[in-house]
Design a protein around this motif. Structure first.
Motif, PDB file in Angstrom:
ATOM      1  N   PRO A 184       1.026  39.198  -7.503  1.00 21.92           N
ATOM      2  CA  PRO A 184       1.953  39.881  -8.413  1.00 21.92           C
ATOM      3  C   PRO A 184       2.965  40.738  -7.656  1.00 21.92           C
ATOM      4  CG  PRO A 184      -0.313  40.119  -9.156  1.00 21.92           C
ATOM      5  CD  PRO A 184      -0.379  39.535  -7.785  1.00 21.92           C
ATOM      6  N   ASP A 185       4.183  40.769  -8.212  1.00 24.49           N
ATOM      7  CA  ASP A 185       5.251  41.592  -7.626  1.00 24.49           C
ATOM      8  C   ASP A 185       6.098  42.154  -8.765  1.00 24.49           C
ATOM      9  OD1 ASP A 185       6.911  42.280  -5.073  1.00 24.49           O
ATOM     10  OD2 ASP A 185       8.371  41.472  -6.510  1.00 24.49           O
ATOM     11  N   GLU A 186       6.402  43.454  -8.693  1.00 28.67           N
ATOM     12  CA  GLU A 186       7.130  44.111  -9.781  1.00 28.67           C
ATOM     13  C   GLU A 186       8.527  43.539  -9.954  1.00 28.67           C
ATOM     14  OE1 GLU A 186       7.162  48.295  -9.227  1.00 28.67           O
ATOM     15  OE2 GLU A 186       4.993  48.546  -9.510  1.00 28.67           O
ATOM     16  N   THR A 187       9.164  43.162  -8.884  1.00 29.55           N
ATOM     17  CA  THR A 187      10.551  42.681  -8.968  1.00 29.55           C
ATOM     18  C   THR A 187      10.628  41.206  -9.329  1.00 29.55           C
ATOM     19  OG1 THR A 187      11.229  44.322  -7.328  1.00 29.55           O
ATOM     20  CG2 THR A 187      12.721  42.456  -7.712  1.00 29.55           C
ATOM     21  N   TRP A 188       9.854  40.388  -8.639  1.00 29.58           N
ATOM     22  CA  TRP A 188       9.985  38.935  -8.768  1.00 29.58           C
ATOM     23  C   TRP A 188       8.936  38.304  -9.675  1.00 29.58           C
ATOM     24  CZ3 TRP A 188      14.426  37.294  -7.006  1.00 29.58           C
ATOM     25  CH2 TRP A 188      15.061  38.004  -5.985  1.00 29.58           C
ATOM     26  N   GLY A 189       7.992  39.064 -10.150  1.00 20.19           N
ATOM     27  CA  GLY A 189       6.899  38.489 -10.927  1.00 20.19           C
ATOM     28  C   GLY A 189       5.769  38.061 -10.008  1.00 20.19           C
ATOM     29  N   GLU A 190       6.110  37.217  -9.051  1.00 18.08           N
ATOM     30  CA  GLU A 190       5.171  36.804  -8.013  1.00 18.08           C
ATOM     31  C   GLU A 190       5.935  36.601  -6.712  1.00 18.08           C
ATOM     32  OE1 GLU A 190       1.370  34.227  -9.317  1.00 18.08           O
ATOM     33  OE2 GLU A 190       3.273  33.237  -9.763  1.00 18.08           O
ATOM     34  N   ILE A 191       5.245  36.788  -5.611  1.00 17.82           N
ATOM     35  CA  ILE A 191       5.798  36.447  -4.308  1.00 17.82           C
ATOM     36  C   ILE A 191       4.753  35.643  -3.540  1.00 17.82           C
ATOM     37  CG2 ILE A 191       7.339  38.451  -4.126  1.00 17.82           C
ATOM     38  CD1 ILE A 191       5.201  39.733  -2.284  1.00 17.82           C
ATOM     39  N   GLY A 192       5.213  34.896  -2.549  1.00 19.63           N
ATOM     40  CA  GLY A 192       4.305  34.106  -1.738  1.00 19.63           C
ATOM     41  C   GLY A 192       3.793  34.894  -0.538  1.00 19.63           C
ATOM     42  N   VAL A 193       2.492  34.781  -0.294  1.00 24.96           N
ATOM     43  CA  VAL A 193       1.867  35.379   0.883  1.00 24.96           C
ATOM     44  C   VAL A 193       1.230  34.247   1.684  1.00 24.96           C
ATOM     45  CG1 VAL A 193       0.095  36.954   1.751  1.00 24.96           C
ATOM     46  CG2 VAL A 193       1.416  37.549  -0.303  1.00 24.96           C
ATOM     47  N   ALA A 194       1.585  34.149   2.958  1.00 29.73           N
ATOM     48  CA  ALA A 194       1.028  33.117   3.829  1.00 29.73           C
ATOM     49  C   ALA A 194      -0.085  33.703   4.686  1.00 29.73           C
ATOM     50  CB  ALA A 194       2.123  32.529   4.709  1.00 29.73           C
ATOM     51  N   PHE A 195      -1.291  33.176   4.535  1.00 29.47           N
ATOM     52  CA  PHE A 195      -2.423  33.559   5.378  1.00 29.47           C
ATOM     53  C   PHE A 195      -2.475  32.556   6.529  1.00 29.47           C
ATOM     54  CE2 PHE A 195      -3.278  35.500   1.356  1.00 29.47           C
ATOM     55  CZ  PHE A 195      -3.893  36.701   1.663  1.00 29.47           C
ATOM     56  N   VAL A 196      -2.241  33.034   7.731  1.00 29.95           N
ATOM     57  CA  VAL A 196      -2.061  32.161   8.891  1.00 29.95           C
ATOM     58  C   VAL A 196      -3.227  32.327   9.863  1.00 29.95           C
ATOM     59  CG1 VAL A 196      -0.577  31.589  10.851  1.00 29.95           C
ATOM     60  CG2 VAL A 196       0.436  32.275   8.661  1.00 29.95           C
ATOM     61  N   LEU A 197      -3.845  31.207  10.213  1.00 26.67           N
ATOM     62  CA  LEU A 197      -4.850  31.177  11.275  1.00 26.67           C
ATOM     63  C   LEU A 197      -4.159  30.672  12.539  1.00 26.67           C
ATOM     64  CD1 LEU A 197      -7.865  31.341  12.166  1.00 26.67           C
ATOM     65  CD2 LEU A 197      -8.071  28.941  11.487  1.00 26.67           C
ATOM     66  N   PRO A 198      -3.886  31.549  13.512  1.00 24.38           N
ATOM     67  CA  PRO A 198      -3.157  31.116  14.715  1.00 24.38           C
ATOM     68  C   PRO A 198      -3.999  30.183  15.584  1.00 24.38           C
ATOM     69  CG  PRO A 198      -3.125  33.521  14.453  1.00 24.38           C
ATOM     70  CD  PRO A 198      -4.181  32.979  13.535  1.00 24.38           C
ATOM     71  N   ARG A 199      -3.297  29.350  16.340  1.00 23.06           N
ATOM     72  CA  ARG A 199      -3.995  28.527  17.321  1.00 23.06           C
ATOM     73  C   ARG A 199      -4.554  29.417  18.424  1.00 23.06           C
ATOM     74  NH1 ARG A 199      -3.432  23.065  17.166  1.00 23.06           N
ATOM     75  NH2 ARG A 199      -1.756  22.235  15.841  1.00 23.06           N
ATOM     76  N   ARG A 200      -5.587  28.961  19.066  1.00 20.21           N
ATOM     77  CA  ARG A 200      -6.210  29.724  20.135  1.00 20.21           C
ATOM     78  C   ARG A 200      -5.174  29.989  21.247  1.00 20.21           C
ATOM     79  NH1 ARG A 200     -11.586  27.162  22.236  1.00 20.21           N
ATOM     80  NH2 ARG A 200     -12.020  27.480  20.006  1.00 20.21           N
ATOM     81  N   GLY A 201      -5.021  31.267  21.593  1.00 18.23           N
ATOM     82  CA  GLY A 201      -4.085  31.636  22.651  1.00 18.23           C
ATOM     83  C   GLY A 201      -2.665  31.868  22.182  1.00 18.23           C
ATOM     84  N   ALA A 202      -2.376  31.540  20.914  1.00 17.03           N
ATOM     85  CA  ALA A 202      -1.019  31.726  20.383  1.00 17.03           C
ATOM     86  C   ALA A 202      -0.936  33.034  19.617  1.00 17.03           C
ATOM     87  CB  ALA A 202      -0.640  30.570  19.467  1.00 17.03           C
TER      88      ALA A 202
END
Length: 509
Positions: free
Chosen positions: A439-457
């Motif tokens: 939920p977001d007050e301005t846009w209704g919803e926003i996208g959140v990216a949960f990122v699992l980085p590669r090893r060493g990156a």
């Protein structure tokens, strides 16, 4: 009359052909031998255990031959099998037992304590051990099955429930999907024909048998055509590659997470894959870089699609189409009707994203003891509303776009997370990713990216945003990037996005 005893029918035709290789014990069983075991188990159900057609028997065990004995005994006896997830807590298992009404639980030694806790919570529950009993007084299935097998009575009604498969419950309380005999048989026939399986095909199963994919995706179809199943107790990448080589496996099924883990072990680069006809992935969209990695090893890689409610195998493609239509799940299999519809149920033209609806002999009967949920998912004329979004191209090939519940509506515009995830996975610093809406007050919803980085990156939010900005429209870009050490998954490898969303909202408070 059609029924689900595929093993019995195949054993009648080719009793001496090799049906099963059990990796854990080294046993090699013909169709005749495996069918005789299932018949003895069916006799144990209807004899010493005094069960009748329609009674429910649950099973809590890792992959093993006795699991198949129980599964095919259900086909012969009319008893309804209830596979239990091995990762579930006793509290979750009690809920399934109460909902299904199972009065007997078959268990193996790894789950002795869990079985005992279930018995204490339900004193009338009967426990049957698959190996040495953990609790004094529990009978062992092999001892109950020692009596001569009774003649198979057969199931006259194709709609008689074969098993109850409880959904993973990523969005709420698990529901028991009623799998009738008709559905088991049709999956075997149609997959064998649509995927062009052969009697000389050899396929390993290393996904859990309590899941629809483990029981249905290749087990039934391979037994229908008369091929060989290689059964692994669990997932061990090194062991799997050795088995693919040693048993000369020809067709292999997995999910994206599994294919990624198999890529990461040294044996992937050296295993002899000369007998492999093709690999196939299902359960979730398959990143293109995984397809490319296997193609470089000279392996054909296909994608499929299925659901517990509509059957695990709903689409098919040829080897040539797997290259020409990379990323597609194929065309619907024979007698499988698929529609792409808008929110009003109106069919959409090619190229537009909408919800997939299914109808045909591969669709289940509904949810056990849940008429409201059944009515919500099935239309009056038999269409199942999958909740999955997809598009169809001009040639009739389908492409998955994500789950309807996962669509992010930001500023009144629909954003499909699968599209963003597919692009982020191309970044060299990203191992895996899940995009969710919050939920977001301005846009209704926003996208959140949960990122699992590669090893060493160590990619940064700015770097990933810049990477996407040249590929996707600005409104599609995630507003927040969260870097994580793991992504929560169901036992079959699907990311539990609800858990990520809850985690983010809790941290934001």
């Amino acid at each position: 009359m059609i029924h689900g005893d595929i093993l019995g029918e195949r054993a009648r035709l080719t009793p001496d052909r090799l049906a099963l290789v059990d990796v854990a014990t080294g046993r090699r069983l013909s169709y005749g031998e495996l069918d005789a075991r299932a018949a003895r188990t069916a006799a144990a159900f209807t004899g010493p255990l005094n069960l009748e057609a329609g009674d429910r028997v649950a099973i809590l065990a890792h992959n093993r031959v006795e699991y198949l004995d129980a599964f095919f005994a259900a086909a012969k006896s009319g008893v309804i099998l209830v596979p239990l997830g091995t990762r579930l807590t006793p509290h979750e298992l009690r809920g399934i037992l109460e909902d299904s009404g199972a009065g007997v639980v078959l268990y193996d030694g790894a789950f002795g304590e869990t079985a005992e806790s279930l018995r204490k919570a339900a004193p009338g529950l009967r426990l049957v051990a698959l190996d040495a009993p953990e609790r004094e007084g529990d009978p062992r299935l092999a001892d109950l099955s020692s009596a001569p097998a009774a003649a198979r009575a057969g199931i006259a009604d194709p709609e008689h429930p074969y098993c109850l498969l409880y959904t993973s419950g990523t969005t709420g309380r698990p529901k028991g999907v009623v799998i009738p005999h008709r559905m088991v048989a049709w999956n075997g026939y149609n997959t064998a024909a649509g995927w062009q399986l052969r009697e000389d095909d050899v396929s390993p199963i290393f996904t859990p048998l309590y899941h629809a994919g483990g029981l249905m995706a290749f087990l039934g179809p391979i037994f229908t055509i008369g091929g060989t199943i290689v059964l692994h107790r669990g997932f061990d990448p090194g062991e799997i590659w050795r088995t693919v080589e040693r048993e000369r496996c020809t067709v292999v099924l997995g999910v994206p997470t599994i294919w990624k883990l198999l890529m990461d072990v040294p044996a992937f680069r050296t295993a002899d894959l000369s007998r492999v006809r093709w690999f196939i992935s299902g359960g979730a969209p398959l990143p293109r870089y995984i397809i490319d990695a296997y193609n470089e090893r000279g392996v054909v890689f296909k994608q499929g699609f299925g659901m517990t409610e509509v059957g695990v195998n709903c689409f098919a493609m040829t080897v040539e189409q797997s290259y020409a239509k990379a990323g597609s799940i194929g065309r619907p299999m024979m007698f499988t009707s698929v529609r792409i519809v808008d929110e009003e149920g109106r069919e959409l033209p090619a190229g537009e994203v909408g919800e997939m609806w299914f109808r045909g002999p591969h669709v289940s009967s509904g949810y056990w003891n849940d008429p409201e949920a059944t009515a919500a998912a099935w239309t009056a004329d038999g269409w199942f509303r999958s909740g999955d979004l997809a598009r169809r191209d001009e040639d009739g090939f389908f492409y998955v776009a994500g789950r309807r519940k996962d669509v992010i509506i930001s500023g009144g515009v629909n954003i499909h997370p699968a599209e963003i995830e597919a692009e982020l996975l191309k970044h060299p610093g990203v191992e895996d990713v899940a995009v969710v809406g919050v939920p977001d007050e301005t846009w209704g919803e926003i996208g959140v990216a949960f990122v699992l980085p590669r090893r060493g990156a160590v990619p940064s939010s700015e770097e990933l945003a810049a990477f996407l900005s040249g590929i996707l429209a600005r409104y599609k870009l995630p507003k927040v990037f969260v870097f994580v050490e793991d992504l929560p998954r169901t036992p079959y490898g699907k990311i539990v996005k609800g858990a990520l969303r809850e985690r983010f909202l809790e941290d934001r408070e």
